[in-house]
Design an enzyme around this catalytic site. Structure first.
Site, PDB file in Angstrom:
ATOM      1  CG  HIS A 177      -2.001   0.943   1.264  1.00  0.00           C
ATOM      2  ND1 HIS A 177      -2.151   1.948   0.330  1.00  0.00           N
ATOM      3  CD2 HIS A 177      -3.075   1.065   2.102  1.00  0.00           C
ATOM      4  CE1 HIS A 177      -3.256   2.640   0.597  1.00  0.00           C
ATOM      5  NE2 HIS A 177      -3.832   2.118   1.668  1.00  0.00           N
ATOM      6  CE1 TYR A 182      -3.917   5.799   6.274  1.00  0.00           C
ATOM      7  CE2 TYR A 182      -4.426   5.010   4.056  1.00  0.00           C
ATOM      8  CZ  TYR A 182      -4.842   5.430   5.312  1.00  0.00           C
ATOM      9  OH  TYR A 182      -6.182   5.492   5.610  1.00  0.00           O
ATOM     10  CG  ASN A 237      -5.677   9.761   5.057  1.00  0.00           C
ATOM     11  OD1 ASN A 237      -6.523  10.085   5.883  1.00  0.00           O
ATOM     12  ND2 ASN A 237      -5.610   8.543   4.541  1.00  0.00           N
TER      13      ASN A 237
HETATM   14  C1  FNR Z   1     -11.282   2.085   1.343  1.00  0.00           C
HETATM   15  N1  FNR Z   1     -10.157   2.154   0.533  1.00  0.00           N
HETATM   16  C2  FNR Z   1      -8.989   1.536   0.942  1.00  0.00           C
HETATM   17  N2  FNR Z   1      -7.890   1.533   0.122  1.00  0.00           N
HETATM   18  C3  FNR Z   1      -6.777   0.846   0.456  1.00  0.00           C
HETATM   19  O1  FNR Z   1      -5.825   0.833  -0.320  1.00  0.00           O
HETATM   20  N3  FNR Z   1      -6.710   0.171   1.641  1.00  0.00           N
HETATM   21  C4  FNR Z   1      -7.733   0.127   2.534  1.00  0.00           C
HETATM   22  O2  FNR Z   1      -7.645  -0.527   3.585  1.00  0.00           O
HETATM   23  C5  FNR Z   1      -8.916   0.863   2.190  1.00  0.00           C
HETATM   24  N4  FNR Z   1      -9.978   0.928   3.037  1.00  0.00           N
HETATM   25  C6  FNR Z   1     -11.187   1.457   2.618  1.00  0.00           C
HETATM   26  C7  FNR Z   1     -12.325   1.341   3.432  1.00  0.00           C
HETATM   27  C8  FNR Z   1     -13.546   1.801   2.985  1.00  0.00           C
HETATM   28  C9  FNR Z   1     -14.764   1.610   3.850  1.00  0.00           C
HETATM   29  C10 FNR Z   1     -13.652   2.417   1.707  1.00  0.00           C
HETATM   30  C11 FNR Z   1     -14.988   2.902   1.178  1.00  0.00           C
HETATM   31  C12 FNR Z   1     -12.533   2.567   0.915  1.00  0.00           C
HETATM   32  C13 FNR Z   1     -10.272   2.662  -0.847  1.00  0.00           C
HETATM   33  C14 FNR Z   1     -10.905   1.600  -1.764  1.00  0.00           C
HETATM   34  O3  FNR Z   1     -10.030   0.503  -1.917  1.00  0.00           O
HETATM   35  C15 FNR Z   1     -11.230   2.156  -3.168  1.00  0.00           C
HETATM   36  O4  FNR Z   1     -10.082   2.630  -3.786  1.00  0.00           O
HETATM   37  C16 FNR Z   1     -12.284   3.269  -3.094  1.00  0.00           C
HETATM   38  O5  FNR Z   1     -13.395   2.861  -2.304  1.00  0.00           O
HETATM   39  C17 FNR Z   1     -12.804   3.651  -4.469  1.00  0.00           C
HETATM   40  O6  FNR Z   1     -13.392   2.549  -5.102  1.00  0.00           O
HETATM   41  P1  FNR Z   1     -15.012   2.392  -5.204  1.00  0.00           P
HETATM   42  O7  FNR Z   1     -15.561   2.313  -3.832  1.00  0.00           O
HETATM   43  O8  FNR Z   1     -15.500   3.627  -5.935  1.00  0.00           O
HETATM   44  O9  FNR Z   1     -15.236   1.137  -6.014  1.00  0.00           O
END
Ligand code: FNR
Length: 369
Positions: A177, A182, A237
């Site tokens: 990640h 982060y 962030n």
């Molecule tokens: C996330 N996202 C996220 N990204 C990541 O790299 N690690 C993580 O642990 C998380 N945690 C997370 C929790 C929640 C509740 C949400 C809604 C999002 C970002 C996620 O992987 C994704 O990139 C975004 O949600 C955008 O994609 P969607 O939701 O439009 O399909």
């Protein structure tokens, strides 16, 4: 419907049956104390596994200091390895493929979660906004402690150890990640990295820790089982970078030289989707920008819907699409998309923390009938 999503593709030597990937999603439901994956987590991932489908787990802290929110699972203790093993086994029973996301939050944390220690970061620069405390309260971020130069190789080593732990738990691979503001993105971006040693300043220096980590993680798993997540042009962030194109052009080319199995890009239109509903306008499309310089599998995420995901695959702009929020609400998302069936709506109030509500109680198509 969405035919292009239902053809096989490769990640390294692994063959995936379809192109609907489960995005990494923090849900803050690990067992306490110890941040250990537990039976409701096993149920959640089992529900979302599909034959030949790729799941990328929620971000999992590589060490105690890497944690930024309460009840997120770790991958640094033997109990956590055991907990993850049960998750991996459940996904494998359904012939799914599962990668663990390796996570260090850096300054996006709070001392209440870090045995009273200040969060660590490339530089002593506070992030805007509010942290989660250990007890799920929201407090302004604290000014982090800048890492000493000598401490950085130990962090690289923590990633190697975490990758070894993931291998021991049976994961098919890992995703680093390096997105969303982060620790690793804090090093990449000039706004959070004002170091004057070999980890700051020039683009080469700011990318160094990411490339060092990628190299050691590849040694553990083999490059064909390692992916990386980046968010060029992202603002999550408190992230910001004055010259993303030059930075990411260099970084992605270096990662390509390491032959990582996949690059996972978050579209900037969805930056911050974990915190609120967003659809940022007049921002670049990262998958379009960087496709040409990435030779291996490209996954994109961020506000994709089945039809736009299918079009992106058809246009060869991406190889696969990761879905976040839609996968939270639809445990059988690939099946629903294949059938053109209606999708459940997600409930943001239950994204973070709690038990089975809003976690394992979203119905499948069969359960709706
Ligand atoms: C996330 N996202 C996220 N990204 C990541 O790299 N690690 C993580 O642990 C998380 N945690 C997370 C929790 C929640 C509740 C949400 C809604 C999002 C970002 C996620 O992987 C994704 O990139 C975004 O949600 C955008 O994609 P969607 O939701 O439009 O399909």
């Amino acid at each position: 419907m969405a035919q292009a999503l239902f053809s096989p593709f490769k990640i390294g030597k692994l063959t995936l049956a379809h192109r609907i990937v489960m995005a990494p999603l923090t849900r803050m439901r690990a067992a306490q104390p110890g941040n250990i994956p537990q039976s409701i987590n096993v149920d959640y991932y089992r529900q979302r596994a599909s034959k030949g489908g790729l799941i990328i787990t929620e971000g999992s802290q590589i060490s105690p200091m890497a944690q930024g929110m309460p009840a997120t699972p770790g991958i640094h203790s033997s109990a956590q390895i055991e907990g993850w093993k049960a998750v991996v086994d459940a996904v494998h029973e359904k012939e799914g493929i599962i990668f663990l996301q390796l996570w260090h939050v850096g300054r996006i944390s709070h001392s209440s979660m870090l045995s009273g220690n200040l969060p660590i970061a490339p530089s002593s620069i506070v992030a805007p906004g509010k942290a989660f405390t250990a007890t799920f309260e929201r407090m302004p971020f604290e000014t982090p402690r800048a890492l000493e130069t000598e401490e950085i190789p130990a962090i690289v080593e923590e990633y190697a150890l975490a990758a070894k732990n993931a291998k021991q738990a049976g994961f098919d691979g890992v995703e680093i990640h390096a997105a969303n503001g982060y620790l690793l993105e804090q090093f990449l971006h000039s706004s959070s990295n004002q170091r004057t040693d070999q980890y700051g300043g020039s683009i080469e220096n700011r990318c160094r820790i990411v490339l060092d980590i990628a190299a050691v993680v590849c040694e553990v798993f083999g490059a064909d089982r390692v992916g990386i997540r980046l968010s060029p042009y992202g603002i999550a962030n408190g992230s910001s970078e004055e010259d993303p194109m030059t930075l990411y052009d260099y970084l992605i080319k270096q990662l390509a030289a390491l032959n990582l199995a996949y690059l996972h890009l978050i579209e900037p239109r969805a930056s911050g989707a974990g915190q609120e509903e967003v659809n940022h306008q007049n921002v670049p499309l990262s998958s379009e920008l960087f496709r040409a310089i990435w030779p291996n599998t490209l996954i994109a995420a961020g506000n994709y819907k089945p039809d736009t995901a299918s079009a992106a695959v058809e246009a060869k702009q991406v190889d696969a699409v990761a879905f976040g929020r839609l996968f939270i609400a639809n445990p059988d998302l690939p099946k629903r998309v294949e059938k053109g069936a209606p999708l459940n709506a997600y409930n943001r109030a239950t994204f973070y923390g709690g038990g089975t509500e809003g976690y394992t109680d979203y119905p499948t198509l069969e359960q709706v009938k």
